[in-house]
Scaffold this motif. Structure first.
Motif, PDB file in Angstrom:
ATOM      1  N   LEU A   1       5.221 -40.244  -6.116  1.00  0.00           N
ATOM      2  CA  LEU A   1       4.327 -40.883  -7.081  1.00  0.00           C
ATOM      3  C   LEU A   1       2.969 -41.087  -6.425  1.00  0.00           C
ATOM      4  CD1 LEU A   1       3.946 -42.510  -9.801  1.00  0.00           C
ATOM      5  CD2 LEU A   1       4.705 -44.527  -8.512  1.00  0.00           C
ATOM      6  N   TYR A   2       1.894 -40.640  -7.110  1.00  0.00           N
ATOM      7  CA  TYR A   2       0.560 -40.767  -6.522  1.00  0.00           C
ATOM      8  C   TYR A   2      -0.476 -40.899  -7.643  1.00  0.00           C
ATOM      9  CZ  TYR A   2       0.592 -35.773  -7.662  1.00  0.00           C
ATOM     10  OH  TYR A   2       0.711 -34.575  -8.325  1.00  0.00           O
ATOM     11  N   GLY A   3      -1.727 -41.137  -7.232  1.00  0.00           N
ATOM     12  CA  GLY A   3      -2.812 -41.224  -8.209  1.00  0.00           C
ATOM     13  C   GLY A   3      -3.495 -42.572  -8.213  1.00  0.00           C
ATOM     14  N   HIS A   4      -4.673 -42.626  -8.846  1.00  0.00           N
ATOM     15  CA  HIS A   4      -5.492 -43.842  -8.959  1.00  0.00           C
ATOM     16  C   HIS A   4      -5.813 -44.430  -7.589  1.00  0.00           C
ATOM     17  CE1 HIS A   4      -6.081 -44.766 -13.256  1.00  0.00           C
ATOM     18  NE2 HIS A   4      -4.986 -44.039 -13.426  1.00  0.00           N
ATOM     19  N   GLY A   5      -6.022 -43.530  -6.620  1.00  0.00           N
ATOM     20  CA  GLY A   5      -6.458 -43.969  -5.302  1.00  0.00           C
ATOM     21  C   GLY A   5      -5.391 -44.611  -4.441  1.00  0.00           C
ATOM     22  N   THR A   6      -4.133 -44.536  -4.857  1.00  0.00           N
ATOM     23  CA  THR A   6      -3.054 -45.154  -4.076  1.00  0.00           C
ATOM     24  C   THR A   6      -2.443 -44.140  -3.116  1.00  0.00           C
ATOM     25  OG1 THR A   6      -1.366 -44.567  -5.710  1.00  0.00           O
ATOM     26  CG2 THR A   6      -2.506 -46.663  -6.006  1.00  0.00           C
ATOM     27  N   ASP A   7      -1.807 -44.643  -2.070  1.00  0.00           N
ATOM     28  CA  ASP A   7      -1.074 -43.763  -1.162  1.00  0.00           C
ATOM     29  C   ASP A   7       0.172 -43.247  -1.872  1.00  0.00           C
ATOM     30  OD1 ASP A   7      -2.872 -44.180   0.925  1.00  0.00           O
ATOM     31  OD2 ASP A   7      -1.792 -45.950   1.652  1.00  0.00           O
ATOM     32  N   PRO A   8       0.595 -42.021  -1.561  1.00  0.00           N
ATOM     33  CA  PRO A   8       1.815 -41.489  -2.182  1.00  0.00           C
ATOM     34  C   PRO A   8       3.026 -42.371  -1.878  1.00  0.00           C
ATOM     35  CG  PRO A   8       0.590 -39.752  -1.074  1.00  0.00           C
ATOM     36  CD  PRO A   8      -0.056 -41.038  -0.670  1.00  0.00           C
ATOM     37  N   VAL A   9       3.850 -42.568  -2.894  1.00  0.00           N
ATOM     38  CA  VAL A   9       5.084 -43.338  -2.753  1.00  0.00           C
ATOM     39  C   VAL A   9       6.254 -42.386  -3.001  1.00  0.00           C
ATOM     40  CG1 VAL A   9       6.461 -45.264  -3.638  1.00  0.00           C
ATOM     41  CG2 VAL A   9       3.954 -45.440  -3.569  1.00  0.00           C
ATOM     42  N   HIS A  10       7.167 -42.307  -2.047  1.00  0.00           N
ATOM     43  CA  HIS A  10       8.324 -41.419  -2.175  1.00  0.00           C
ATOM     44  C   HIS A  10       9.476 -42.181  -2.795  1.00  0.00           C
ATOM     45  CE1 HIS A  10       6.434 -38.201   0.166  1.00  0.00           C
ATOM     46  NE2 HIS A  10       5.881 -39.193   0.849  1.00  0.00           N
TER      47      HIS A  10
ATOM     48  N   HIS B   1      11.572 -33.188 -22.208  1.00  0.00           N
ATOM     49  CA  HIS B   1      10.294 -33.127 -22.916  1.00  0.00           C
ATOM     50  C   HIS B   1       9.182 -32.837 -21.910  1.00  0.00           C
ATOM     51  CE1 HIS B   1      12.426 -34.970 -26.282  1.00  0.00           C
ATOM     52  NE2 HIS B   1      12.888 -35.857 -25.419  1.00  0.00           N
ATOM     53  N   SER B   2       8.260 -31.976 -22.280  1.00  0.00           N
ATOM     54  CA  SER B   2       7.112 -31.717 -21.411  1.00  0.00           C
ATOM     55  C   SER B   2       6.188 -32.931 -21.430  1.00  0.00           C
ATOM     56  CB  SER B   2       6.351 -30.476 -21.884  1.00  0.00           C
ATOM     57  OG  SER B   2       5.868 -30.671 -23.199  1.00  0.00           O
ATOM     58  N   ASN B   3       5.458 -33.139 -20.346  1.00  0.00           N
ATOM     59  CA  ASN B   3       4.496 -34.258 -20.230  1.00  0.00           C
ATOM     60  C   ASN B   3       5.151 -35.609 -20.503  1.00  0.00           C
ATOM     61  OD1 ASN B   3       2.232 -32.425 -19.850  1.00  0.00           O
ATOM     62  ND2 ASN B   3       2.417 -31.961 -22.026  1.00  0.00           N
ATOM     63  N   ALA B   4       6.366 -35.778 -19.968  1.00  0.00           N
ATOM     64  CA  ALA B   4       7.093 -37.030 -20.193  1.00  0.00           C
ATOM     65  C   ALA B   4       6.342 -38.209 -19.567  1.00  0.00           C
ATOM     66  CB  ALA B   4       8.490 -36.929 -19.598  1.00  0.00           C
ATOM     67  N   ILE B   5       6.292 -39.317 -20.303  1.00  0.00           N
ATOM     68  CA  ILE B   5       5.702 -40.557 -19.802  1.00  0.00           C
ATOM     69  C   ILE B   5       6.845 -41.492 -19.412  1.00  0.00           C
ATOM     70  CG2 ILE B   5       4.299 -42.563 -20.370  1.00  0.00           C
ATOM     71  CD1 ILE B   5       2.708 -40.007 -20.078  1.00  0.00           C
TER      72      ILE B   5
ATOM     73  N   ALA C   1       4.900 -37.175 -15.760  1.00  0.00           N
ATOM     74  CA  ALA C   1       5.591 -36.120 -15.004  1.00  0.00           C
ATOM     75  C   ALA C   1       4.685 -34.899 -14.953  1.00  0.00           C
ATOM     76  CB  ALA C   1       6.921 -35.779 -15.670  1.00  0.00           C
ATOM     77  N   LYS C   2       4.092 -34.659 -13.788  1.00  0.00           N
ATOM     78  CA  LYS C   2       3.072 -33.622 -13.657  1.00  0.00           C
ATOM     79  C   LYS C   2       3.661 -32.274 -13.256  1.00  0.00           C
ATOM     80  CE  LYS C   2      -1.377 -32.730 -13.783  1.00  0.00           C
ATOM     81  NZ  LYS C   2      -2.149 -32.868 -15.036  1.00  0.00           N
TER      82      LYS C   2
ATOM     83  N   GLU D   1      15.009 -30.138  -8.693  1.00  0.00           N
ATOM     84  CA  GLU D   1      14.944 -30.268  -7.237  1.00  0.00           C
ATOM     85  C   GLU D   1      13.944 -31.329  -6.780  1.00  0.00           C
ATOM     86  OE1 GLU D   1      14.217 -26.303  -5.823  1.00  0.00           O
ATOM     87  OE2 GLU D   1      16.369 -25.884  -5.767  1.00  0.00           O
ATOM     88  N   HIS D   2      12.852 -31.496  -7.542  1.00  0.00           N
ATOM     89  CA  HIS D   2      11.821 -32.449  -7.124  1.00  0.00           C
ATOM     90  C   HIS D   2      10.880 -32.705  -8.297  1.00  0.00           C
ATOM     91  CE1 HIS D   2       8.268 -34.056  -5.013  1.00  0.00           C
ATOM     92  NE2 HIS D   2       9.132 -34.465  -4.098  1.00  0.00           N
ATOM     93  N   VAL D   3      10.304 -33.911  -8.330  1.00  0.00           N
ATOM     94  CA  VAL D   3       9.362 -34.256  -9.404  1.00  0.00           C
ATOM     95  C   VAL D   3       8.103 -34.867  -8.805  1.00  0.00           C
ATOM     96  CG1 VAL D   3       9.003 -35.550 -11.536  1.00  0.00           C
ATOM     97  CG2 VAL D   3      11.296 -34.725 -10.967  1.00  0.00           C
ATOM     98  N   ASP D   4       6.954 -34.377  -9.232  1.00  0.00           N
ATOM     99  CA  ASP D   4       5.668 -34.995  -8.900  1.00  0.00           C
ATOM    100  C   ASP D   4       5.251 -35.871 -10.081  1.00  0.00           C
ATOM    101  OD1 ASP D   4       5.741 -33.503  -6.627  1.00  0.00           O
ATOM    102  OD2 ASP D   4       3.761 -32.610  -6.873  1.00  0.00           O
ATOM    103  N   LEU D   5       4.955 -37.123  -9.799  1.00  0.00           N
ATOM    104  CA  LEU D   5       4.581 -38.085 -10.830  1.00  0.00           C
ATOM    105  C   LEU D   5       3.178 -38.613 -10.562  1.00  0.00           C
ATOM    106  CD1 LEU D   5       7.956 -39.996 -10.637  1.00  0.00           C
ATOM    107  CD2 LEU D   5       7.245 -38.620 -12.585  1.00  0.00           C
ATOM    108  N   VAL D   6       2.363 -38.698 -11.604  1.00  0.00           N
ATOM    109  CA  VAL D   6       0.993 -39.195 -11.478  1.00  0.00           C
ATOM    110  C   VAL D   6       0.890 -40.547 -12.177  1.00  0.00           C
ATOM    111  CG1 VAL D   6      -1.422 -38.761 -12.017  1.00  0.00           C
ATOM    112  CG2 VAL D   6       0.058 -36.857 -11.382  1.00  0.00           C
ATOM    113  N   ILE D   7       0.352 -41.540 -11.463  1.00  0.00           N
ATOM    114  CA  ILE D   7       0.158 -42.866 -12.042  1.00  0.00           C
ATOM    115  C   ILE D   7      -0.885 -42.797 -13.159  1.00  0.00           C
ATOM    116  CG2 ILE D   7      -0.665 -45.216 -11.597  1.00  0.00           C
ATOM    117  CD1 ILE D   7       0.338 -44.900  -8.727  1.00  0.00           C
TER     118      ILE D   7
END
Length: 212
Positions: A34-43, A57-61, A75-76, A88-94
């Protein structure tokens, strides 16, 4: 129809690397960042079954509950196993409520075009800007009755209120073309026989030439 906000209970992840990721997946969970809005990535580690359902669903919130707090995330990037039905893995944007984001929304074609036509989807998604809680799930495009030569461009796709097109207006989304005429079977067979006859005649002439 806009996306539905879904809630997931996540856990902070302290182990990293391929071995750790395999262990997480063996426990029916999914590694994520999880990353974004100037924060450090959180695993994070996400619950496998609930996450699979949410990411149909695509672009899930997602509302993520972890470490005594919650974050709204988009969900990016979802990495899926090419063979097995496994994430296998998910990249999430705040994201924040009221924020606008640029996303690629799938295009769904319905209807039946005119006779003897081919319908080709040239762009399977459209890039748009929308409020994070009002991202369309898909865009429906009708080809009902369209004749050969018809085209649907990005600017022709109906967008919900508050959604702005980011893609080029002239982007070709759907192309309706004429089916190629099929050669009648009898004519095709006659053509093959004629070709075989010409080849046989040429072979005989070559043989006679060699004997001479």
């Amino acid at each position: 129809m806009a996306q539905t906000e879904l809630r997931l209970n996540a856990e902070l992840r302290t182990e990293f690397g391929k071995g750790a990721a395999r262990r997480i997946r063996r426990d029916h969970k999914i590694p994520a960042v999880l990353y974004g809005h100037g924060t450090d990535p959180v695993h994070l580690t996400l619950p496998g079954h609930d996450t699979m359902l949410a990411l149909k669903h695509s672009n899930a919130i997602l509302t993520l509950d972890f470490d005594g707090k919650e974050e709204l995330a988009l969900a990016k990037d979802v990495q899926r196993d090419p063979i097995k039905p496994v994430i296998e893995h998910v990249d999430l944007v705040i994201v924040k409520r009221g924020e606008k984001v640029t996303v690629d929304v799938p295009v769904h074609v319905e209807g039946e075009a005119g006779p003897e036509t081919n319908v080709v989807v040239e762009s399977s998604t459209l890039s748009v800007e929308a409020d994070v809680l009002s991202i369309p799930e898909l865009f429906v495009v009708s080809v009902e009755g369209l004749e050969a030569g018809s085209q649907i461009l990005a600017k022709d796709v109906e967008l919900p209120a508050g959604v702005t097109l980011v893609a080029d207006e002239e982007l070709l989304v759907v192309n309706v073309s004429q089916q190629a005429a099929e050669e009648p079977e009898e004519e095709a067979a006659e053509g093959e026989e004629a070709a075989e006859g010409e080849e046989a005649a040429a072979s005989e002439e070559a043989a006679e030439g060699d004997e001479a």
